[in-house]
Scaffold this motif. Structure first.
Motif, PDB file in Angstrom:
ATOM      1  N   TRP A 168       0.834  -1.198   0.000  1.00  0.00           N
ATOM      2  CA  TRP A 168       0.000   0.000   0.000  1.00  0.00           C
ATOM      3  C   TRP A 168       0.870   1.250   0.000  1.00  0.00           C
ATOM      4  N   LEU A 169       2.086   1.131   0.496  1.00  0.00           N
ATOM      5  CA  LEU A 169       3.146   2.106   0.253  1.00  0.00           C
ATOM      6  C   LEU A 169       4.353   1.307  -0.210  1.00  0.00           C
ATOM      7  N   LYS A 170       4.876   1.687  -1.370  1.00  0.00           N
ATOM      8  CA  LYS A 170       5.974   0.939  -1.970  1.00  0.00           C
ATOM      9  C   LYS A 170       7.117   1.877  -2.309  1.00  0.00           C
ATOM     10  N   MET A 171       8.340   1.465  -1.983  1.00  0.00           N
ATOM     11  CA  MET A 171       9.515   2.246  -2.327  1.00  0.00           C
ATOM     12  C   MET A 171       9.987   1.856  -3.725  1.00  0.00           C
ATOM     13  N   GLU A 172       9.950   2.803  -4.632  1.00  0.00           N
ATOM     14  CA  GLU A 172      10.439   2.573  -5.987  1.00  0.00           C
ATOM     15  C   GLU A 172      11.916   2.952  -6.048  1.00  0.00           C
ATOM     16  N   GLU A 173      12.701   2.135  -6.731  1.00  0.00           N
ATOM     17  CA  GLU A 173      14.123   2.406  -6.913  1.00  0.00           C
ATOM     18  C   GLU A 173      14.437   2.503  -8.401  1.00  0.00           C
ATOM     19  N   LYS A 174      15.301   3.450  -8.757  1.00  0.00           N
ATOM     20  CA  LYS A 174      15.792   3.545 -10.129  1.00  0.00           C
ATOM     21  C   LYS A 174      17.289   3.773 -10.090  1.00  0.00           C
ATOM     22  N   VAL A 175      18.028   2.923 -10.797  1.00  0.00           N
ATOM     23  CA  VAL A 175      19.477   3.046 -10.854  1.00  0.00           C
ATOM     24  C   VAL A 175      19.845   3.959 -12.022  1.00  0.00           C
ATOM     25  N   HIS A 176      20.690   4.955 -11.736  1.00  0.00           N
ATOM     26  CA  HIS A 176      21.134   5.903 -12.753  1.00  0.00           C
ATOM     27  C   HIS A 176      22.624   5.717 -13.034  1.00  0.00           C
ATOM     28  N   GLY A 177      23.012   5.915 -14.302  1.00  0.00           N
ATOM     29  CA  GLY A 177      24.416   5.931 -14.672  1.00  0.00           C
ATOM     30  C   GLY A 177      24.967   4.563 -15.003  1.00  0.00           C
ATOM     31  N   GLN A 178      26.272   4.523 -15.153  1.00  0.00           N
ATOM     32  CA  GLN A 178      26.979   3.294 -15.487  1.00  0.00           C
ATOM     33  C   GLN A 178      28.233   3.210 -14.607  1.00  0.00           C
ATOM     34  N   VAL A 179      28.650   2.004 -14.301  1.00  0.00           N
ATOM     35  CA  VAL A 179      29.808   1.781 -13.439  1.00  0.00           C
ATOM     36  C   VAL A 179      31.015   2.521 -14.034  1.00  0.00           C
ATOM     37  N   PRO A 180      31.792   3.242 -13.221  1.00  0.00           N
ATOM     38  CA  PRO A 180      31.739   3.304 -11.753  1.00  0.00           C
ATOM     39  C   PRO A 180      30.922   4.473 -11.202  1.00  0.00           C
ATOM     40  N   LYS A 181      30.260   5.232 -12.075  1.00  0.00           N
ATOM     41  CA  LYS A 181      29.497   6.401 -11.616  1.00  0.00           C
ATOM     42  C   LYS A 181      28.020   6.044 -11.635  1.00  0.00           C
ATOM     43  N   VAL A 182      27.543   5.596 -10.489  1.00  0.00           N
ATOM     44  CA  VAL A 182      26.175   5.095 -10.349  1.00  0.00           C
ATOM     45  C   VAL A 182      25.520   5.741  -9.147  1.00  0.00           C
ATOM     46  N   ARG A 183      24.278   6.130  -9.278  1.00  0.00           N
ATOM     47  CA  ARG A 183      23.485   6.631  -8.161  1.00  0.00           C
ATOM     48  C   ARG A 183      22.116   5.956  -8.201  1.00  0.00           C
ATOM     49  N   VAL A 184      21.459   5.856  -7.042  1.00  0.00           N
ATOM     50  CA  VAL A 184      20.143   5.251  -6.961  1.00  0.00           C
ATOM     51  C   VAL A 184      19.141   6.311  -6.513  1.00  0.00           C
ATOM     52  N   GLU A 185      18.032   6.408  -7.244  1.00  0.00           N
ATOM     53  CA  GLU A 185      16.940   7.327  -6.910  1.00  0.00           C
ATOM     54  C   GLU A 185      15.843   6.544  -6.188  1.00  0.00           C
ATOM     55  N   TYR A 186      15.293   7.123  -5.130  1.00  0.00           N
ATOM     56  CA  TYR A 186      14.229   6.475  -4.359  1.00  0.00           C
ATOM     57  C   TYR A 186      12.970   7.340  -4.403  1.00  0.00           C
ATOM     58  N   ARG A 187      11.813   6.660  -4.513  1.00  0.00           N
ATOM     59  CA  ARG A 187      10.549   7.405  -4.490  1.00  0.00           C
ATOM     60  C   ARG A 187       9.465   6.579  -3.807  1.00  0.00           C
ATOM     61  N   PRO A 188       8.987   7.014  -2.632  1.00  0.00           N
ATOM     62  CA  PRO A 188       7.863   6.335  -2.000  1.00  0.00           C
ATOM     63  C   PRO A 188       6.588   6.555  -2.823  1.00  0.00           C
ATOM     64  N   THR A 189       5.870   5.486  -3.120  1.00  0.00           N
ATOM     65  CA  THR A 189       4.638   5.577  -3.904  1.00  0.00           C
ATOM     66  C   THR A 189       3.480   4.982  -3.115  1.00  0.00           C
ATOM     67  N   LEU A 190       2.325   5.594  -3.242  1.00  0.00           N
ATOM     68  CA  LEU A 190       1.129   5.154  -2.538  1.00  0.00           C
ATOM     69  C   LEU A 190      -0.080   5.654  -3.302  1.00  0.00           C
ATOM     70  N   CYS A 191      -1.272   5.310  -2.841  1.00  0.00           N
ATOM     71  CA  CYS A 191      -2.489   5.866  -3.424  1.00  0.00           C
ATOM     72  C   CYS A 191      -2.363   7.382  -3.444  1.00  0.00           C
ATOM     73  N   ARG A 192      -2.693   8.007  -4.563  1.00  0.00           N
ATOM     74  CA  ARG A 192      -2.496   9.444  -4.701  1.00  0.00           C
ATOM     75  C   ARG A 192      -3.693  10.244  -4.178  1.00  0.00           C
ATOM     76  N   HIS A 193      -4.742   9.554  -3.721  1.00  0.00           N
ATOM     77  CA  HIS A 193      -5.922  10.230  -3.160  1.00  0.00           C
ATOM     78  C   HIS A 193      -6.354  11.393  -4.058  1.00  0.00           C
ATOM     79  N   CYS A 194      -6.527  11.047  -5.337  1.00  0.00           N
ATOM     80  CA  CYS A 194      -6.755  12.042  -6.382  1.00  0.00           C
ATOM     81  C   CYS A 194      -8.036  12.849  -6.172  1.00  0.00           C
TER      82      CYS A 194
END
Length: 270
Positions: A44-70
């Motif tokens: 119901w709340l999920k942490m999304e991960e996205k890996v950016h870049g290529q070795v050896p310059k790599v970073r990870v982006e995090y984004r908590p996702t849940l119902c957007r209560h639109c």
């Protein structure tokens, strides 16, 4: 109206919010808002991960996702008899009236509604409505160690909401979960002196987009340079260092890039 403000620049991917959601909802019946979340399969709340870049310059982006209560919730349009919006803006899938309505899973464009096979019930984040009724924060917000997740009246967050990105929004839904400081893309590389076989610290590096806007930086103690929060597109990379010939390259940025190393030739003495 209640809203979430999630500052992605503060999120370190600790998963505390995801675990707090599980702790609050697995095996707990919060009638009349929700029946227990199953042990597995639901986030119901999920942490999304996205890996950016290529070795050896790599970073990870995090984004908590849940119902957007639109504000314009597709789930309400799909089953108005089973899904309702509270006066404070929280959207609830009624655990009695939504029985058997599997079509609600597909009605959510954010993938935030899950199907409970055992209960034959669509389920999602309630915004911890049972806690909000008691004047408490949603458990995910309470558990956030960095202050990345906040919850309250939209008037409290007026200035920040004006700066929120719409990069993660589905058009026409007007979500009440808003994100600040998205990661964007990065470009990184290394500058070095092949004659001395050493990196060059303090080299001046410029990145110029198609409209002529220029970002500048200098190489660090490892000879590395970094440009952050970029939009996709074509860029001109210009590298200069005292005593060396300047170098220029054109790069296309569709994803975060490690553009590699750049050897600089010595400038000819006058």
């Amino acid at each position: 109206m209640k809203t979430w403000v999630i500052d992605l620049g503060k999120c370190n991917g600790c998963y505390g919010c995801q675990l707090a959601c599980k702790d609050e909802n697995v095996e707990n019946d919060w009638a009349p808002y929700a029946k227990p979340q199953p042990n597995t399969g639901h986030f119901w709340l999920k942490m999304e991960e996205k890996v950016h870049g290529q070795v050896p310059k790599v970073r990870v982006e995090y984004r908590p996702t849940l119902c957007r209560h639109c504000a314009d919730a597709p789930c309400i349009a799909a089953a108005p008899e089973a899904v309702y919006r509270r006066d404070d803006g929280l959207i609830i899938v009624d655990p009695e009236k939504a029985q058997g309505k599997r079509e609600l899973v597909d009605a959510c464009p954010y993938g935030a509604i899950y199907w409970n096979e055992e209960l034959q019930l669509p389920q999602k984040c309630t915004g911890c409505a049972h806690r909000v009724d008691q004047g408490e924060l949603p458990h995910c917000v309470e558990a956030c160690a960095t202050g990345a997740l906040r919850f309250g009246e939209e008037e409290e967050f007026a200035e920040e909401l004006a700066c929120a990105t719409d990069a993660f929004d589905v058009e026409g839904t007007a979500p009440r979960v808003c994100y600040l400081n998205p990661f964007g893309l990065f470009v990184s590389g290394e500058v070095w002196d092949p004659a001395a076989d050493l990196i060059i610290e303090g080299a001046r590096v410029a990145l110029v987009d198609a409209t002529g806007n220029e970002c500048t930086t200098v190489t660090d103690g490892f000879g590395d340079f970094w440009f952050w929060h970029l939009q996709p597109g074509a860029y001109r990379l210009v590298i200069e260092a005292d005593g060396f010939k300047s170098l220029e390259r054109t790069i296309d940025v569709a994803e975060s890039l490690n553009v590699g190393d750049f050897p600089l030739d010595k400038a000819q003495e006058a």
